[in-house]
Design a protein around this motif. Structure first.
Motif, PDB file in Angstrom:
ATOM      1  N   SER A 269      14.130 -14.222  18.608  1.00 49.25           N
ATOM      2  CA  SER A 269      14.096 -15.667  19.272  1.00 49.25           C
ATOM      3  C   SER A 269      14.937 -15.240  20.601  1.00 49.25           C
ATOM      4  O   SER A 269      15.560 -14.187  20.796  1.00 49.25           O
ATOM      5  CB  SER A 269      14.899 -16.420  18.157  1.00 49.25           C
ATOM      6  N   ILE A 270      15.290 -16.590  21.091  1.00 53.32           N
ATOM      7  CA  ILE A 270      16.085 -16.569  22.331  1.00 53.32           C
ATOM      8  C   ILE A 270      17.434 -16.029  22.119  1.00 53.32           C
ATOM      9  O   ILE A 270      18.222 -15.364  22.772  1.00 53.32           O
ATOM     10  CB  ILE A 270      16.001 -17.881  23.125  1.00 53.32           C
ATOM     11  N   GLU A 271      18.098 -16.828  21.044  1.00 51.76           N
ATOM     12  CA  GLU A 271      19.473 -16.400  20.705  1.00 51.76           C
ATOM     13  C   GLU A 271      19.577 -15.007  20.020  1.00 51.76           C
ATOM     14  O   GLU A 271      20.465 -14.458  20.805  1.00 51.76           O
ATOM     15  CB  GLU A 271      19.760 -17.286  19.424  1.00 51.76           C
ATOM     16  N   GLN A 272      18.756 -14.404  19.570  1.00 49.00           N
ATOM     17  CA  GLN A 272      18.515 -12.858  19.374  1.00 49.00           C
ATOM     18  C   GLN A 272      18.623 -12.080  20.542  1.00 49.00           C
ATOM     19  O   GLN A 272      19.389 -11.039  20.462  1.00 49.00           O
ATOM     20  CB  GLN A 272      17.479 -12.493  18.471  1.00 49.00           C
ATOM     21  N   ALA A 273      17.941 -12.516  21.425  1.00 49.63           N
ATOM     22  CA  ALA A 273      17.635 -11.662  22.687  1.00 49.63           C
ATOM     23  C   ALA A 273      19.020 -11.923  23.540  1.00 49.63           C
ATOM     24  O   ALA A 273      19.364 -10.705  24.041  1.00 49.63           O
ATOM     25  CB  ALA A 273      16.536 -12.139  23.305  1.00 49.63           C
ATOM     26  N   GLN A 274      19.490 -13.021  23.426  1.00 47.87           N
ATOM     27  CA  GLN A 274      20.769 -13.118  24.445  1.00 47.87           C
ATOM     28  C   GLN A 274      21.887 -12.278  23.650  1.00 47.87           C
ATOM     29  O   GLN A 274      22.943 -11.937  24.302  1.00 47.87           O
ATOM     30  CB  GLN A 274      21.211 -14.627  24.538  1.00 47.87           C
ATOM     31  N   SER A 275      21.935 -12.164  22.398  1.00 49.92           N
ATOM     32  CA  SER A 275      23.110 -11.517  21.857  1.00 49.92           C
ATOM     33  C   SER A 275      23.265  -9.992  21.435  1.00 49.92           C
ATOM     34  O   SER A 275      24.154  -9.420  21.096  1.00 49.92           O
ATOM     35  CB  SER A 275      23.416 -12.161  20.505  1.00 49.92           C
ATOM     36  N   ALA A 276      22.005  -9.499  21.776  1.00 45.95           N
ATOM     37  CA  ALA A 276      21.745  -7.839  21.474  1.00 45.95           C
ATOM     38  C   ALA A 276      21.883  -7.329  22.517  1.00 45.95           C
ATOM     39  O   ALA A 276      21.442  -7.554  23.645  1.00 45.95           O
ATOM     40  CB  ALA A 276      20.162  -7.752  20.784  1.00 45.95           C
ATOM     41  N   PRO A 277      22.595  -6.175  22.570  1.00 46.78           N
ATOM     42  CA  PRO A 277      22.876  -5.325  23.681  1.00 46.78           C
ATOM     43  C   PRO A 277      21.668  -4.537  24.057  1.00 46.78           C
ATOM     44  O   PRO A 277      20.729  -4.535  23.169  1.00 46.78           O
ATOM     45  CB  PRO A 277      23.952  -4.493  23.293  1.00 46.78           C
ATOM     46  N   MET A 278      21.639  -4.242  25.349  1.00 41.40           N
ATOM     47  CA  MET A 278      20.503  -3.293  26.102  1.00 41.40           C
ATOM     48  C   MET A 278      21.012  -1.911  26.492  1.00 41.40           C
ATOM     49  O   MET A 278      22.347  -2.109  27.143  1.00 41.40           O
ATOM     50  CB  MET A 278      19.812  -3.871  26.983  1.00 41.40           C
ATOM     51  N   ASP A 279      20.753  -0.870  26.290  1.00 35.44           N
ATOM     52  CA  ASP A 279      20.755   0.481  26.973  1.00 35.44           C
ATOM     53  C   ASP A 279      20.654   0.273  28.541  1.00 35.44           C
ATOM     54  O   ASP A 279      19.666  -0.487  28.882  1.00 35.44           O
ATOM     55  CB  ASP A 279      20.373   1.682  26.292  1.00 35.44           C
ATOM     56  N   PRO A 280      21.243   1.310  29.257  1.00 36.72           N
ATOM     57  CA  PRO A 280      20.844   1.148  30.807  1.00 36.72           C
ATOM     58  C   PRO A 280      19.337   1.223  30.975  1.00 36.72           C
ATOM     59  O   PRO A 280      18.886   0.671  32.221  1.00 36.72           O
ATOM     60  CB  PRO A 280      21.497   2.128  31.317  1.00 36.72           C
ATOM     61  N   LEU A 281      18.495   2.163  30.415  1.00 35.69           N
ATOM     62  CA  LEU A 281      17.165   2.285  30.661  1.00 35.69           C
ATOM     63  C   LEU A 281      16.512   1.097  30.191  1.00 35.69           C
ATOM     64  O   LEU A 281      15.659   0.582  31.294  1.00 35.69           O
ATOM     65  CB  LEU A 281      16.760   3.405  29.605  1.00 35.69           C
ATOM     66  N   ALA A 282      16.743   0.339  29.226  1.00 33.28           N
ATOM     67  CA  ALA A 282      16.130  -0.945  28.985  1.00 33.28           C
ATOM     68  C   ALA A 282      16.554  -2.081  30.098  1.00 33.28           C
ATOM     69  O   ALA A 282      15.870  -2.876  30.399  1.00 33.28           O
ATOM     70  CB  ALA A 282      16.410  -1.266  27.820  1.00 33.28           C
ATOM     71  N   VAL A 317      -5.824 -18.298  39.047  1.00 36.14           N
ATOM     72  CA  VAL A 317      -4.788 -17.497  38.271  1.00 36.14           C
ATOM     73  C   VAL A 317      -4.823 -17.616  36.992  1.00 36.14           C
ATOM     74  O   VAL A 317      -4.740 -18.694  36.482  1.00 36.14           O
ATOM     75  CB  VAL A 317      -3.444 -17.476  39.100  1.00 36.14           C
ATOM     76  N   MET A 318      -4.790 -16.519  36.450  1.00 35.30           N
ATOM     77  CA  MET A 318      -4.697 -16.555  34.824  1.00 35.30           C
ATOM     78  C   MET A 318      -3.296 -16.272  34.479  1.00 35.30           C
ATOM     79  O   MET A 318      -2.638 -15.269  34.590  1.00 35.30           O
ATOM     80  CB  MET A 318      -5.723 -15.646  34.162  1.00 35.30           C
ATOM     81  N   LEU A 319      -2.638 -17.741  33.985  1.00 35.59           N
ATOM     82  CA  LEU A 319      -1.240 -17.425  33.300  1.00 35.59           C
ATOM     83  C   LEU A 319      -1.180 -16.850  31.831  1.00 35.59           C
ATOM     84  O   LEU A 319      -1.948 -17.226  30.829  1.00 35.59           O
ATOM     85  CB  LEU A 319      -0.652 -18.754  33.149  1.00 35.59           C
ATOM     86  N   SER A 320      -0.445 -15.805  31.648  1.00 38.61           N
ATOM     87  CA  SER A 320      -0.052 -15.537  30.395  1.00 38.61           C
ATOM     88  C   SER A 320       1.418 -15.915  30.090  1.00 38.61           C
ATOM     89  O   SER A 320       2.607 -15.870  30.660  1.00 38.61           O
ATOM     90  CB  SER A 320       0.066 -13.671  30.330  1.00 38.61           C
ATOM     91  N   PRO A 321       1.400 -17.194  29.411  1.00 38.07           N
ATOM     92  CA  PRO A 321       2.274 -18.012  28.991  1.00 38.07           C
ATOM     93  C   PRO A 321       3.468 -17.261  28.357  1.00 38.07           C
ATOM     94  O   PRO A 321       3.287 -17.262  26.836  1.00 38.07           O
ATOM     95  CB  PRO A 321       2.185 -19.421  28.802  1.00 38.07           C
ATOM     96  N   VAL A 322       4.382 -16.434  28.690  1.00 38.35           N
ATOM     97  CA  VAL A 322       5.291 -15.580  27.684  1.00 38.35           C
ATOM     98  C   VAL A 322       6.685 -16.337  27.370  1.00 38.35           C
ATOM     99  O   VAL A 322       7.391 -15.579  27.158  1.00 38.35           O
ATOM    100  CB  VAL A 322       5.518 -14.314  28.366  1.00 38.35           C
ATOM    101  N   ALA A 323       6.720 -17.681  27.209  1.00 34.96           N
ATOM    102  CA  ALA A 323       7.977 -18.226  27.031  1.00 34.96           C
ATOM    103  C   ALA A 323       8.341 -17.914  25.541  1.00 34.96           C
ATOM    104  O   ALA A 323       7.485 -18.242  24.710  1.00 34.96           O
ATOM    105  CB  ALA A 323       8.004 -19.542  27.168  1.00 34.96           C
ATOM    106  N   GLY A 324       9.690 -17.496  25.282  1.00 35.33           N
ATOM    107  CA  GLY A 324      10.225 -17.333  23.877  1.00 35.33           C
ATOM    108  C   GLY A 324      10.206 -18.581  23.504  1.00 35.33           C
ATOM    109  O   GLY A 324      10.398 -19.614  23.872  1.00 35.33           O
ATOM    110  N   ALA A 325      11.119 -18.326  22.019  1.00 30.16           N
ATOM    111  CA  ALA A 325      11.241 -19.701  21.199  1.00 30.16           C
ATOM    112  C   ALA A 325      12.923 -19.627  20.868  1.00 30.16           C
ATOM    113  O   ALA A 325      13.206 -18.568  20.491  1.00 30.16           O
ATOM    114  CB  ALA A 325      10.332 -19.637  19.980  1.00 30.16           C
TER     115      ALA A 325
END
Length: 353
Positions: A269-282, A317-325
C-alpha cells in the motif's frame, strides 16, 4: 499552434496489492477496462506474466474475453501473448474465437520473451517444439494465416495439402502486432509488414534505434501498407503532484525488487511503501526509473505525453496506469488507476479545447 494530442490506450498487468485476492484484483481491472471504454480510450491490452505475486495477468485470452463482454467500443487484446509458451494453432484459435465474440475489436500482440523466471519457463515449455524460440518468425506467420478467413495450407513433403482454419467460418481476423524491447522484434515486424510496439514501459533503452530500424526497413504488406507503431509508458496522475508521487511509490519499489533480485511480494500500500526503508541500490533504481515515468497532475502528464509522442513521431500512447492504493481504499476497486485515466483524459481534452 498546439501539438496534436495523441490517442490514448491502456496496458494492464492486473496488479495485486497486499491482502488482495486474485478475484478482487481481476474485478478491479475489469472496472478499469469499462471506465477506459467510457472515456474513449482506443484499446485495452492485458500482458502475460507468470508466478509473480504482484501480477494476476497470466492468461490474456481469458481476460480479453471478460473485458470484451464489459465493453462495447474499445479494442481489447494482448500486450502480449508470449508465443514460445504456446502452440501457434491454440493462439490462433483463441484469438479467432475472441474475434467472433467481439468482431472488429480484437488485437493480438505477440512477444518472444518467456514472461517469467527460468523455472516457470521450463514448466510452460514442456510441450516441446512450440518452445523453439528460433521458429518465432514462422509461428507468427502461421498464426496470421490460420486466424484469417482464408486459413492456412499445410504442404506435405510427400505431396498433397491440408487446410487449417482457426475457426470454421471466420469473416474477420484479429489484428496482429509484434511487441519487443530489442532490435530483433523491430526488424521482424518490418520484414513481415506488421505493426510494432516497443516495450518502453519496461525499459526505455534502445527506443530510438528500434523505431528507426522498424521504419527504415519496413516492407509494405497488403493489410499494412505503411509502418504503424505506438509507445507504452508508466503513468500516474492525481489531483496534486504530491499525491501522484505517493501513488507511484509502491510500483517503483516493486520494480526495484525485481531488478535487484530481491524476493517479490504483492504490491505494498502507499502507507507501507512510505514507511519501509530502502537500501542505496534500491533508492538508486527508484530514482532512475522515476525519471522515465509520467507522474503528476492530469494537465502536466497530458502535456508531457503529448510532447513525448511528438518527439517520437507516434499518434498513440499506451498508458500503464501504475497508481498504488491507500490502505482505506476498497480491495475490489482501482481508485488510483481509474483516477489516472480520468485525469489524463481531462488534461488531453483541455489541450484540444
Amino acid at each position: 499552434m498546439n501539438t496534436p494530442a495523441p490517442a490514448l490506450s491502456v496496458l494492464d498487468l492486473v496488479p495485486v496489492r497486499h491482502a488482495q485476492t486474485s478475484s478482487q484484483a481481476v474485478t478491479a481491472s475489469l472496472d478499469v477496462a469499462q471506465r477506459a471504454d467510457e472515456l474513449g480510450y482506443r484499446r485495452y491490452w492485458f500482458a502475460e506474466h507468470h508466478n509473480m505475486p504482484a501480477v494476476a495477468s497470466t492468461t490474456p485470452p481469458v481476460l480479453v474475453a471478460a473485458a470484451a463482454t464489459r465493453t462495447s467500443r474499445i479494442r481489447v487484446g494482448s500486450g502480449g501473448v508470449m508465443l514460445p509458451n504456446h502452440s501457434p494453432l491454440i493462439v490462433a484459435e483463441q484469438f479467432a474465437a475472441l474475434e467472433a465474440l467481439a468482431p472488429g475489436r480484437i488485437d493480438l500482440g505477440l512477444g518472444r520473451a518467456p514472461g517469467s523466471d527460468p523455472v516457470i519457463t521450463q514448466l510452460l515449455r514442456q510441450s516441446g517444439t512450440t518452445s523453439d524460440v528460433d521458429r518465432f518468425p514462422d509461428h507468427v506467420r502461421d498464426i496470421v494465416a490460420m486466424a484469417s478467413p482464408e486459413g492456412a495450407t499445410v504442404r506435405f513433403t510427400s505431396g498433397g495439402t491440408y487446410d487449417v482454419h482457426a475457426t470454421p467460418a471466420a469473416t474477420g481476423a484479429p489484428e496482429v502486432w509484434l511487441l519487443g524491447s530489442s532490435d530483433y522484434s523491430a526488424q521482424l515486424a518490418a520484414t513481415l509488414g506488421l505493426p510494432y510496439v516497443f516495450a518502453n514501459h519496461f525499459s526505455g533503452e534502445g527506443l530510438e534505434r528500434a523505431l528507426s530500424l522498424y521504419r527504415d526497413q519496413y516492407r509494405p504488406s497488403e493489410t499494412h501498407p505503411e509502418p504503424r507503431t505506438f509507445l507504452t509508458v508508466n503513468v500516474v496522475a492525481a489531483p496534486t503532484a504530491d499525491e501522484a508521487e505517493a501513488r507511484a511509490l509502491p510500483q517503483l519499489r516493486m520494480m526495484a525488487r525485481l531488478r535487484t533480485n530481491k524476493p517479490l511480494t504483492a504490491l505494498e500500500s502507499i502507507e507501507q511503501a512510505q514507511s519501509a526503508p530502502m537500501d542505496p541500490l534500491a533508492e538508486s533504481f527508484v530514482a532512475s526509473a522515476r525519471q522515465r515515468w509520467f507522474v503528476g497532475t492530469g494537465d502536466s502528464v497530458a502535456d508531457e505525453l503529448t510532447a513525448f509522442a511528438a518527439r517520437h513521431g507516434v499518434d498513440e500512447v499506451m498508458l500503464s496506469p501504475v497508481a498504488g492504493a491507500y490502505d482505506a481504499e476498497p480491495m475490489d476497486a482501482a481508485t488510483g488507476r481509474i483516477q489516472t485515466l480520468e485525469l489524463v483524459t481531462a488534461g488531453v481534452s483541455a489541450r484540444v479545447g
